[in-house]
Design an enzyme around this catalytic site. Structure first.
Site, PDB file in Angstrom:
ATOM      1  CD  GLU A   1      -1.476  -2.498   1.470  1.00  0.00           C
ATOM      2  OE1 GLU A   1      -0.324  -2.597   1.945  1.00  0.00           O
ATOM      3  OE2 GLU A   1      -2.186  -3.490   1.238  1.00  0.00           O
TER       4      GLU A   1
ATOM      5  CG  HIS B   1     -11.500  -7.767   6.319  1.00  0.00           C
ATOM      6  ND1 HIS B   1     -10.623  -8.486   7.090  1.00  0.00           N
ATOM      7  CD2 HIS B   1     -11.143  -8.017   5.037  1.00  0.00           C
ATOM      8  CE1 HIS B   1      -9.791  -9.151   6.295  1.00  0.00           C
ATOM      9  NE2 HIS B   1     -10.081  -8.879   5.050  1.00  0.00           N
TER      10      HIS B   1
HETATM   11  C1  LIG Z   1      -1.663  -5.033   4.375  1.00  0.00           C
HETATM   12  C2  LIG Z   1      -2.667  -5.850   3.669  1.00  0.00           C
HETATM   13  N1  LIG Z   1      -3.071  -5.506   2.432  1.00  0.00           N
HETATM   14  C3  LIG Z   1      -4.024  -6.208   1.791  1.00  0.00           C
HETATM   15  C4  LIG Z   1      -4.603  -7.287   2.383  1.00  0.00           C
HETATM   16  C5  LIG Z   1      -5.725  -8.037   1.700  1.00  0.00           C
HETATM   17  N2  LIG Z   1      -5.289  -9.370   1.311  1.00  0.00           N
HETATM   18  C6  LIG Z   1      -5.542 -10.442   2.091  1.00  0.00           C
HETATM   19  S1  LIG Z   1      -4.818 -11.800   1.524  1.00  0.00           S
HETATM   20  C7  LIG Z   1      -4.161 -11.021   0.211  1.00  0.00           C
HETATM   21  C8  LIG Z   1      -3.267 -11.776  -0.725  1.00  0.00           C
HETATM   22  C9  LIG Z   1      -2.108 -12.382  -0.009  1.00  0.00           C
HETATM   23  O1  LIG Z   1      -1.304 -13.076  -0.875  1.00  0.00           O
HETATM   24  P1  LIG Z   1      -0.027 -13.851  -0.357  1.00  0.00           P
HETATM   25  O2  LIG Z   1       0.793 -12.980   0.512  1.00  0.00           O
HETATM   26  O3  LIG Z   1       0.632 -14.413  -1.558  1.00  0.00           O
HETATM   27  O4  LIG Z   1      -0.594 -14.983   0.568  1.00  0.00           O
HETATM   28  P2  LIG Z   1      -1.603 -16.151   0.161  1.00  0.00           P
HETATM   29  O5  LIG Z   1      -2.994 -15.589   0.254  1.00  0.00           O
HETATM   30  O6  LIG Z   1      -1.282 -16.581  -1.219  1.00  0.00           O
HETATM   31  O7  LIG Z   1      -1.399 -17.201   1.176  1.00  0.00           O
HETATM   32  C10 LIG Z   1      -4.524  -9.680   0.219  1.00  0.00           C
HETATM   33  C11 LIG Z   1      -4.151  -8.701  -0.812  1.00  0.00           C
HETATM   34  C12 LIG Z   1      -4.158  -7.628   3.677  1.00  0.00           C
HETATM   35  N3  LIG Z   1      -4.659  -8.684   4.335  1.00  0.00           N
HETATM   36  N4  LIG Z   1      -3.202  -6.900   4.287  1.00  0.00           N
END
Ligand SMILES: Cc1ncc(C[n+]2csc(CCOP(=O)(O)OP(=O)(O)O)c2C)c(N)n1
Lengths: 334, 384
Positions: free
Chosen positions: A65, A134
């Site tokens: 972000e 959320h």
């Molecule tokens: C700081 C932040 N930004 C956005 C999100 C929303 N979000 C939740 S999971 C996700 C994707 C995460 O991907 P990754 O780190 O590859 O983990 P995975 O879900 O594949 O286990 C996002 C964008 C969040 N939880 N925290």
């Protein structure tokens, strides 16, 4: 003014349409954020934009972000109009440094030479059963930062109109989207959207004489419902939708309060240090002699946003609003 | 005539000597993810360990399917399945000693459960009755972190504190491929390396951050390569090979415990299910890709190894299955009971000592609830 409705549209659709029309009208408008491209955003608010305008204009960014908003600053410096999506309220916090240290004050620091026309879209607020992080209502943080506009629509027409205005604004706008209203529908014609009042203007959504409810975003429908329910008590409540927290429309708000002599500010953000305190103070400063009772606040509790199974106890509901209105009636009841 | 010429003959002096502060070569990951299963090295693996890993994998798989089923019944608000990634989850927990700490991300419920946390309590966040239902100190598991990568600096801090106190505690911090783009990831790695903190970072590279594929997330040769820039070793491992992940993580844990500092491990794996039950994965990936990864299934890989070595037969497979069924049935029963909620809890843990404002708000809610109950009672009375 009558709106010719083709079919009911949701707030989410109106927001999408606003970005689409803004991108079509102005090639400098760029949409960026996590999952905004192929997926169309987790709420599908950017659905179809990447397909229509290409990935350079609607960009899936890396998951960062601070990076998203920080690069948007540079893009805006070079003449683009970035529209940035923060996925959820509480995930915008890593971008606070950019927002507060740079976005909000670049115009001021440069004596007006470097304005930053950035729109930061943030889905905010509770009521959708989201897990921790959320459901935050972060408007007070944004409001406390000079240099930012803070805008929050509560109707489908405003969603479109205010977002178009935000994107066109030469100042940074934090555009708070009440996520629990994304799917609320209204008769609204996307092909011929009618003008809405400008950013900075509040609107009386329901005239009344007993007391004025002052609210915005996710709490507007709750206040309108409360006003309906209040009729059973013989109360005729006025409802003001602020639409924009910064700039703040003292004129409309004070006129409404002077009419009824009683005011309740309603929002789901915390009460202590929340937007309601500022609003109540302004009303008191300007309308003291017209007030029949203190300005009351009905707000979320001063606690971290609760888990979804308990959120109904936290969110201001119709009963809590009516109780506050009852407390304002001391004089009427003798 | 240039300025330099005016001053007489300009003879550039040789630049001060520069050399890298350390040889980066030993920090670089292997070109290929490290694998054990299906290679000769597998023959040397400890049968006891293989069996433990297998039992946990089967349980983990079952936990994922059970939790996903619970979302369909409305018993869980949301569940981010780790099907396909069970080997990482299980190895993460088994690589640690009891005194060590785990810092999980929101998808890592299996690792949390494998650490000993009550399977139902591990789901309170996702069920929605409380944010983090378990006691972090009971099993040395930090609360599941929803904001991405923000728990990584915590892991570094705890490891550092333990070392300052003279305890040989190691922390294992888990993050997704998407999370590696966050500033907190970089800051955590940098602190860990500068402080030589006993931390192991485990990146589960499952190909996607919601809809965004790795290629749009990073331009690095691999995520493990990021380690070298901070001055720590990067290791690349097949995340579906439970034995390989266990070995690499155990090495890294030993290295950290011995004062060798942090390691970054990238486990290459795949998220078989959608991001969560609420996500539509068909929008951003092809079925063929999923099918290819299904064929490289972590449970099957280990099962094949065990059966070919004669360490597991049909009865053993059935026993593991039964054990997992029992766990799932218990979980189902527990989750099917309505959680006992006391709205008054909302005010109980905001501060060590509550404030006057919170006491007031507490009284307001209590009055509301009592009024609600009274009304309810009247209605029931009227019906009779
Ligand atoms: C700081 C932040 N930004 C956005 C999100 C929303 N979000 C939740 S999971 C996700 C994707 C995460 O991907 P990754 O780190 O590859 O983990 P995975 O879900 O594949 O286990 C996002 C964008 C969040 N939880 N925290």
């Amino acid at each position: 003014m009558t709106t010719v409705a083709v079919k009911p549209a949701t707030m989410a659709q109106a927001l999408t349409r606003a970005m689409r029309d803004a991108m079509a009208a102005d090639p400098t408008v760029h949409v960026m954020g996590e999952d905004v491209g192929t997926l169309g955003g987790v709420f599908r608010v950017t659905d179809g934009l990447a397909k229509e305008f290409g990935e350079d204009r609607c960009t899936d960014t890396p998951l960062a972000e601070a990076g998203i908003l920080g690069t948007a600053v540079g893009m805006a410096m070079y003449g683009l109009r970035p529209v940035v999506e923060m996925q959820f309220d509480a995930f915008a916090y890593p971008a606070f440094e950019q927002l507060i240290s740079h976005v909000s004050r670049m115009r001021n620091r440069t004596r007006g030479r470097m304005p930053l026309p950035i729109t930061v879209r943030v889905p905010y607020g509770g009521g959708i059963g989201g897990v921790e992080h959320h459901s935050d209502s972060s408007e007070a943080y944004y409001m406390a930062t000079p240099g930012l506009h803070v805008v929050t629509p509560a109707t489908v027409a405003d969603a479109y109109g205010l977002l178009r205005q935000a994107i066109a604004s030469d100042d940074p706008v934090v555009f708070l989207e009440p996520k629990r209203l994304y799917w609320s529908k209204d008769t609204w014609n996307p092909e011929q959207p009618t003008d809405v009042e400008p950013i900075g203007r509040a609107v009386v959504r329901r005239p009344g004489s007993t007391a004025t409810l002052i609210t915005y975003g996710p709490s507007l429908p709750v206040c309108l419902e409360a006003a309906e329910a209040a009729r059973a008590e013989g109360w005729d409540l006025e409802v003001v939708d602020l639409r924009s927290l910064v700039p703040f429309d003292d004129e409309t708000v004070c006129a409404a309060v002077r009419r009824t002599g009683r005011a309740v500010v309603v929002h789901e953000s915390t009460g202590f240090g929340g937007p309601g305190g500022e609003i109540a103070a302004r009303i008191t400063e300007r309308c003291f002699h017209h007030l029949e009772a203190p300005v009351l606040r009905v707000a979320g509790f001063d606690i971290p946003y609760p888990p979804p199974m308990l959120e109904r106890h936290h969110l201001p509901g119709v009963d809590r609003i009516l109780d506050a209105v009852a407390r304002l009636q001391w004089e009427a009841e003798g | 005539m240039t300025v330099l010429e005016q001053r007489g003959a300009y003879r550039p002096s040789p630049p001060p000597a520069w050399q890298p502060r350390m040889d980066p070569a030993p920090l670089l990951p292997d070109a290929e993810p490290y694998r054990v299963l299906g290679t000769e090295a597998a023959g040397k693996a400890d049968p006891g360990l293989l069996r433990r890993l297998y039992a946990q994998l089967v349980r983990g798989r079952r936990y994922n399917t059970q939790a996903t089923a619970l979302t369909k019944q409305g018993r869980l608000a949301v569940y981010p399945s780790s099907t396909g990634q069970e080997a990482c989850e299980v190895a993460a927990a088994l690589a640690l000693e009891e005194r060590d700490w785990l810092f999980p991300s929101y998808r890592d419920t299996l690792a949390v459960v494998a650490r000993g946390v009550d399977p139902a309590e591990a789901l309170t966040l996702l069920r929605g009755d409380w944010h983090s239902g378990y006691d972090p100190y009971a099993h040395r598991v930090a609360p599941l972190s929803t904001p991405l990568a923000t728990q990584l600096p915590h892991a570094v801090g705890l490891a550092h504190a333990a070392r300052l106190k003279g305890d040989d505690v190691v922390t294992l911090a888990m993050v997704g491929d998407g999370g590696t783009s966050e500033g907190d990831f970089h800051e955590a790695l940098n602190f860990a390396a500068v402080w030589q903190a006993p931390v192991v970072f485990l990146v589960q590279n499952n190909g996607f951050a919601i809809s965004v594929p790795l290629a749009k997330q990073t331009a690095a040769p691999s995520l493990a390569h990021k380690a070298v820039g901070y001055g720590m070793p990067g290791r690349l491992v097949d995340g579906n090979d439970a034995v390989a992940v266990h070995e690499v993580l155990s090495d890294a844990v030993r290295h950290a415990r011995a004062g060798g500092g942090p390691t970054l491990v990238e486990a290459v794996t795949y998220r078989i299910d959608a991001h969560t039950n609420a996500d539509d994965a068909t929008r951003y990936r092809e079925d063929a890709e999923v099918a290819a990864w299904r064929a490289h299934d972590p449970v099957q890989l280990l099962e094949r190894e065990l059966t070919t070595r004669g360490l597991l037969d049909e009865a053993g497979i059935e026993a593991a299955r039964q054990d997992a069924e029992t766990m799932a049935a218990e979980l189902r029963d527990r989750m099917n009971q309505d959680p006992e909620l006391d709205p008054m809890d909302l005010f109980d843990h905001v501060y060590a000592e509550t404030t006057a404002q919170l006491r007031e708000q507490r009284a307001l809610l209590r009055a509301e609830l009592e009024a609600e109950q009274e009304q309810h009672g009247e209605q029931e009375g009227g019906a009779r």
